[in-house]
Design a protein around this motif. Sequence first.
Motif, PDB file in Angstrom:
ATOM      1  N   TRP A 305       0.815  -1.213   0.000  1.00 30.31           N
ATOM      2  CA  TRP A 305       0.000   0.000   0.000  1.00 30.31           C
ATOM      3  C   TRP A 305       0.850   1.265   0.000  1.00 30.31           C
ATOM      4  N   PHE A 343      -5.683   4.586   4.025  1.00 31.47           N
ATOM      5  CA  PHE A 343      -5.892   3.144   4.183  1.00 31.47           C
ATOM      6  C   PHE A 343      -4.591   2.458   4.561  1.00 31.47           C
ATOM      7  N   ASN A 344      -3.482   2.940   4.019  1.00 33.15           N
ATOM      8  CA  ASN A 344      -2.185   2.358   4.366  1.00 33.15           C
ATOM      9  C   ASN A 344      -1.924   2.476   5.861  1.00 33.15           C
ATOM     10  N   TYR A 346      -4.554   3.376   8.539  1.00 37.95           N
ATOM     11  CA  TYR A 346      -5.616   2.817   9.362  1.00 37.95           C
ATOM     12  C   TYR A 346      -6.017   1.407   8.912  1.00 37.95           C
ATOM     13  N   GLY A 347      -6.319   1.260   7.620  1.00 36.83           N
ATOM     14  CA  GLY A 347      -6.835  -0.015   7.133  1.00 36.83           C
ATOM     15  C   GLY A 347      -5.861  -1.164   7.287  1.00 36.83           C
ATOM     16  N   PHE A 351      -6.903  -3.907   9.952  1.00 35.07           N
ATOM     17  CA  PHE A 351      -7.645  -5.012   9.353  1.00 35.07           C
ATOM     18  C   PHE A 351      -6.778  -6.056   8.654  1.00 35.07           C
TER      19      PHE A 351
END
Length: 361
Positions: A305, A343-344, A346-347, A351
Amino acid sequence: MNLAAATNENLAEISNVLIYSSMAVYTLAFFAHIAEWVLGSRSKVGRTAAALAGSATGTPAAAAAPVVVQGGSTTVLERPKVVTRAATGTRDVPDGPGAAGGTFKGDMWGRIAVSMTVIAFVVEAGGVLTRALSVQRAPWANMYEFSITFSTVAVGSYLVLLALKKNVRWIGLPLVTTVLLDLGLATTVLYTDSDQLVPALHSYWLWIHVSTAILCGAVFYLGAVGTILYLFRDSYENKLASGGTPGKFATSVMERLPSASSLDKFSYRINAAVFPLWTFTIIAGAIWAGDAWGRYWGWDPKEVWSFITWVAYAAYLHARATAGWKGRKAAYLALIAFACWLFNYYGVNIFVSGLHSYAGV
């Protein structure tokens, strides 16, 4: 418990107090920025200027020049024109007067908001520093520490731009709002007690790689704010140019922002300036991975990411160099790139499992 452990625990408590204190001061800055925008919308001079200039020349209210009344005579002051290259064709649109709307009270509250932001920044930086002292390492080994450092750097970058006399006070309200959300999430969901590093993180590359990642994210954030406001302002200018009549609230806010062209240039320059540092961040991470795991690249989710984010920003910068991809299309790419960065962080951390999972929540 020995003396060193007790001292570290006290420092950790002091850090928590400072972070919560900074949130309180940021809240005051938030309300001061709200007051700046509200009082700025009541600018009689601005409304009179728009009405006089608009009725005399047919110029849209957002492009009207300010009027100064002195000794019974009216003088129209010419603002410097800014050519908007971002939209199809060209149009001359001046920058707005800012959140204060050219009013004394609005400007006063804006200065108070900036002063509160400076105080909150110093207090929050103190919280980050004491967190580092409590664990005797770089204060960004987990998501809580990364978050409080990230917001500190974002505010610091904004204050540096202000110190350089850049016209960026319009960032103040969205910045302080986001910082409060970031710190609220950090102190509730992401909070992690002070702890020592796992063996893989015992390296001077922690200072180099993660610090540059935080700085890049903070500056990318400022660019994203500029991009979002550019899209709103460009729609507002397009509506005026087509003969439409925006609502009172939209007019009150949009006419005080910089022109779409200025916002577009700001976002582009910010993203272009920090992109080489993001490239270095990825290279530094690869070198660190070679030291820690014996390979420079292993397609770990965080590595993937980070590379996707690099490609997205590279595509945006390339699009800006292509005539057909200026303006809104390029702006959408910039927002997609920043979404990849989010996203890199948090995601992937929350997850997805991988070698970077030791960063924890």
